[in-house]
Design a protein around this motif. Sequence first.
Motif, PDB file in Angstrom:
ATOM      1  N   LEU A  53       0.852  -1.182   0.000  1.00  0.00           N
ATOM      2  CA  LEU A  53       0.000   0.000   0.000  1.00  0.00           C
ATOM      3  C   LEU A  53       0.892   1.237   0.000  1.00  0.00           C
ATOM      4  CD1 LEU A  53      -2.630  -1.016   2.698  1.00  0.00           C
ATOM      5  CD2 LEU A  53      -2.866  -1.118   0.219  1.00  0.00           C
ATOM      6  N   THR A  54       0.444   2.306  -0.628  1.00  0.00           N
ATOM      7  CA  THR A  54       1.252   3.523  -0.688  1.00  0.00           C
ATOM      8  C   THR A  54       0.873   4.519   0.402  1.00  0.00           C
ATOM      9  OG1 THR A  54      -0.255   4.487  -2.297  1.00  0.00           O
ATOM     10  CG2 THR A  54       1.649   3.299  -3.159  1.00  0.00           C
ATOM     11  N   ALA A  55      -0.325   4.381   0.959  1.00  0.00           N
ATOM     12  CA  ALA A  55      -0.776   5.311   1.997  1.00  0.00           C
ATOM     13  C   ALA A  55      -0.016   5.056   3.299  1.00  0.00           C
ATOM     14  CB  ALA A  55      -2.265   5.146   2.228  1.00  0.00           C
ATOM     15  N   ARG A  56       0.145   6.107   4.099  1.00  0.00           N
ATOM     16  CA  ARG A  56       0.896   5.979   5.349  1.00  0.00           C
ATOM     17  C   ARG A  56       0.016   5.874   6.581  1.00  0.00           C
ATOM     18  NH1 ARG A  56       6.249   9.720   4.915  1.00  0.00           N
ATOM     19  NH2 ARG A  56       7.090   8.719   3.068  1.00  0.00           N
ATOM     20  N   GLY A  57      -1.050   6.646   6.634  1.00  0.00           N
ATOM     21  CA  GLY A  57      -1.916   6.650   7.819  1.00  0.00           C
ATOM     22  C   GLY A  57      -2.874   5.466   7.830  1.00  0.00           C
ATOM     23  N   GLN A  61      -4.828   3.978   4.646  1.00  0.00           N
ATOM     24  CA  GLN A  61      -4.555   2.599   4.222  1.00  0.00           C
ATOM     25  C   GLN A  61      -5.842   1.804   4.103  1.00  0.00           C
ATOM     26  OE1 GLN A  61      -1.707   0.887   6.904  1.00  0.00           O
ATOM     27  NE2 GLN A  61       0.027   1.810   5.846  1.00  0.00           N
ATOM     28  N   ALA A  62      -6.754   2.001   5.049  1.00  0.00           N
ATOM     29  CA  ALA A  62      -8.042   1.304   4.981  1.00  0.00           C
ATOM     30  C   ALA A  62      -8.806   1.713   3.728  1.00  0.00           C
ATOM     31  CB  ALA A  62      -8.863   1.595   6.235  1.00  0.00           C
ATOM     32  N   ARG A  63      -8.802   3.019   3.428  1.00  0.00           N
ATOM     33  CA  ARG A  63      -9.485   3.515   2.234  1.00  0.00           C
ATOM     34  C   ARG A  63      -8.833   2.941   0.976  1.00  0.00           C
ATOM     35  NH1 ARG A  63      -9.821   9.155   2.989  1.00  0.00           N
ATOM     36  NH2 ARG A  63      -7.592   9.145   2.615  1.00  0.00           N
ATOM     37  N   GLU A  64      -7.499   2.931   0.936  1.00  0.00           N
ATOM     38  CA  GLU A  64      -6.790   2.395  -0.233  1.00  0.00           C
ATOM     39  C   GLU A  64      -7.085   0.907  -0.416  1.00  0.00           C
ATOM     40  OE1 GLU A  64      -2.291   1.912  -2.072  1.00  0.00           O
ATOM     41  OE2 GLU A  64      -2.573   3.082  -0.245  1.00  0.00           O
ATOM     42  N   LEU A  65      -7.156   0.179   0.674  1.00  0.00           N
ATOM     43  CA  LEU A  65      -7.444  -1.248   0.592  1.00  0.00           C
ATOM     44  C   LEU A  65      -8.836  -1.502   0.010  1.00  0.00           C
ATOM     45  CD1 LEU A  65      -6.366  -4.057   1.180  1.00  0.00           C
ATOM     46  CD2 LEU A  65      -7.315  -3.861   3.469  1.00  0.00           C
ATOM     47  N   VAL A  66      -9.814  -0.735   0.470  1.00  0.00           N
ATOM     48  CA  VAL A  66     -11.169  -0.876  -0.061  1.00  0.00           C
ATOM     49  C   VAL A  66     -11.193  -0.563  -1.558  1.00  0.00           C
ATOM     50  CG1 VAL A  66     -13.489   0.133  -0.003  1.00  0.00           C
ATOM     51  CG2 VAL A  66     -12.342  -0.469   2.121  1.00  0.00           C
ATOM     52  N   LEU A  67     -10.507   0.494  -1.953  1.00  0.00           N
ATOM     53  CA  LEU A  67     -10.470   0.857  -3.373  1.00  0.00           C
ATOM     54  C   LEU A  67      -9.757  -0.200  -4.209  1.00  0.00           C
ATOM     55  CD1 LEU A  67      -9.793   4.681  -3.089  1.00  0.00           C
ATOM     56  CD2 LEU A  67     -11.906   3.547  -3.802  1.00  0.00           C
ATOM     57  N   ARG A  68      -8.705  -0.799  -3.661  1.00  0.00           N
ATOM     58  CA  ARG A  68      -7.991  -1.855  -4.388  1.00  0.00           C
ATOM     59  C   ARG A  68      -8.867  -3.081  -4.585  1.00  0.00           C
ATOM     60  NH1 ARG A  68      -2.078  -1.708  -4.215  1.00  0.00           N
ATOM     61  NH2 ARG A  68      -2.157  -3.958  -4.074  1.00  0.00           N
ATOM     62  N   LEU A  70     -12.174  -3.121  -4.655  1.00  0.00           N
ATOM     63  CA  LEU A  70     -13.189  -2.758  -5.647  1.00  0.00           C
ATOM     64  C   LEU A  70     -12.615  -2.774  -7.065  1.00  0.00           C
ATOM     65  CD1 LEU A  70     -15.050   0.136  -3.812  1.00  0.00           C
ATOM     66  CD2 LEU A  70     -15.947  -2.124  -4.365  1.00  0.00           C
ATOM     67  N   THR A  71     -11.397  -2.262  -7.217  1.00  0.00           N
ATOM     68  CA  THR A  71     -10.742  -2.269  -8.530  1.00  0.00           C
ATOM     69  C   THR A  71     -10.532  -3.695  -9.016  1.00  0.00           C
ATOM     70  OG1 THR A  71      -9.611  -0.215  -7.996  1.00  0.00           O
ATOM     71  CG2 THR A  71      -8.695  -1.528  -9.798  1.00  0.00           C
ATOM     72  N   HIS A  72     -10.080  -4.558  -8.126  1.00  0.00           N
ATOM     73  CA  HIS A  72      -9.861  -5.962  -8.488  1.00  0.00           C
ATOM     74  C   HIS A  72     -11.172  -6.611  -8.937  1.00  0.00           C
ATOM     75  CE1 HIS A  72      -8.121  -9.971  -8.362  1.00  0.00           C
ATOM     76  NE2 HIS A  72      -9.128 -10.357  -7.595  1.00  0.00           N
ATOM     77  N   ASN A  73     -12.242  -6.360  -8.197  1.00  0.00           N
ATOM     78  CA  ASN A  73     -13.543  -6.937  -8.556  1.00  0.00           C
ATOM     79  C   ASN A  73     -14.036  -6.398  -9.901  1.00  0.00           C
ATOM     80  OD1 ASN A  73     -13.628  -8.519  -6.294  1.00  0.00           O
ATOM     81  ND2 ASN A  73     -14.841  -7.060  -5.113  1.00  0.00           N
ATOM     82  N   LEU A  74     -13.814  -5.118 -10.172  1.00  0.00           N
ATOM     83  CA  LEU A  74     -14.223  -4.550 -11.467  1.00  0.00           C
ATOM     84  C   LEU A  74     -13.424  -5.154 -12.617  1.00  0.00           C
ATOM     85  CD1 LEU A  74     -14.715  -0.803 -10.507  1.00  0.00           C
ATOM     86  CD2 LEU A  74     -16.476  -2.457 -11.140  1.00  0.00           C
ATOM     87  N   ILE A  75     -12.137  -5.418 -12.382  1.00  0.00           N
ATOM     88  CA  ILE A  75     -11.303  -6.064 -13.413  1.00  0.00           C
ATOM     89  C   ILE A  75     -11.862  -7.451 -13.718  1.00  0.00           C
ATOM     90  CG2 ILE A  75      -9.040  -7.084 -13.868  1.00  0.00           C
ATOM     91  CD1 ILE A  75      -7.834  -4.712 -12.288  1.00  0.00           C
ATOM     92  N   LEU A  76     -12.230  -8.205 -12.680  1.00  0.00           N
ATOM     93  CA  LEU A  76     -12.779  -9.545 -12.887  1.00  0.00           C
ATOM     94  C   LEU A  76     -14.095  -9.488 -13.636  1.00  0.00           C
ATOM     95  CD1 LEU A  76     -12.049 -11.273  -9.460  1.00  0.00           C
ATOM     96  CD2 LEU A  76     -10.818 -11.541 -11.620  1.00  0.00           C
ATOM     97  N   LEU A  77     -14.954  -8.520 -13.308  1.00  0.00           N
ATOM     98  CA  LEU A  77     -16.229  -8.384 -14.010  1.00  0.00           C
ATOM     99  C   LEU A  77     -16.022  -7.998 -15.475  1.00  0.00           C
ATOM    100  CD1 LEU A  77     -18.406  -6.575 -11.326  1.00  0.00           C
ATOM    101  CD2 LEU A  77     -18.699  -8.904 -12.203  1.00  0.00           C
ATOM    102  N   ALA A  78     -15.067  -7.125 -15.739  1.00  0.00           N
ATOM    103  CA  ALA A  78     -14.789  -6.717 -17.126  1.00  0.00           C
ATOM    104  C   ALA A  78     -14.258  -7.886 -17.949  1.00  0.00           C
ATOM    105  CB  ALA A  78     -13.780  -5.557 -17.130  1.00  0.00           C
ATOM    106  N   GLU A  79     -13.462  -8.736 -17.335  1.00  0.00           N
ATOM    107  CA  GLU A  79     -12.937  -9.903 -18.054  1.00  0.00           C
ATOM    108  C   GLU A  79     -14.024 -10.915 -18.350  1.00  0.00           C
ATOM    109  OE1 GLU A  79      -9.807 -11.462 -15.656  1.00  0.00           O
ATOM    110  OE2 GLU A  79      -8.341 -10.028 -16.413  1.00  0.00           O
ATOM    111  N   ALA A  80     -14.984 -11.042 -17.438  1.00  0.00           N
ATOM    112  CA  ALA A  80     -16.065 -12.022 -17.619  1.00  0.00           C
ATOM    113  C   ALA A  80     -17.049 -11.572 -18.694  1.00  0.00           C
ATOM    114  CB  ALA A  80     -16.789 -12.221 -16.292  1.00  0.00           C
TER     115      ALA A  80
END
Length: 81
Positions: A53-57, A61-68, A70-80
């Motif tokens: 993660l690139t965030a420090r606080g 970090q929690a926000r970045e993790l949630v966004l990551r 969500l991004t991963h799930n969107l990539i999987l949906l786009a591939e399907a």
Amino acid sequence: MPRRAPRSSGLRRVSGRNGGRSTRHRFPRATYNQRWHAESGFSQHKRRLGSALTARGDHAQARELVLRVLTHNLILLAEAA
């Protein structure tokens, strides 16, 4: 010149309490399959988006993790699609 030890054959001796049996022999089949799927998903996520993660606080970090995730799930949906 000192003599070198022979190279390993790639095989290693497994020792331990369970005599070398793998983890899956100690878990019920359904539970082991769930773990396998989770580990596969973590590995896929790390390969695509990196493991750090690139965030420090803590909040950032929690926000970045949630966004990551969500991004991963969107990539999987786009591939399907």
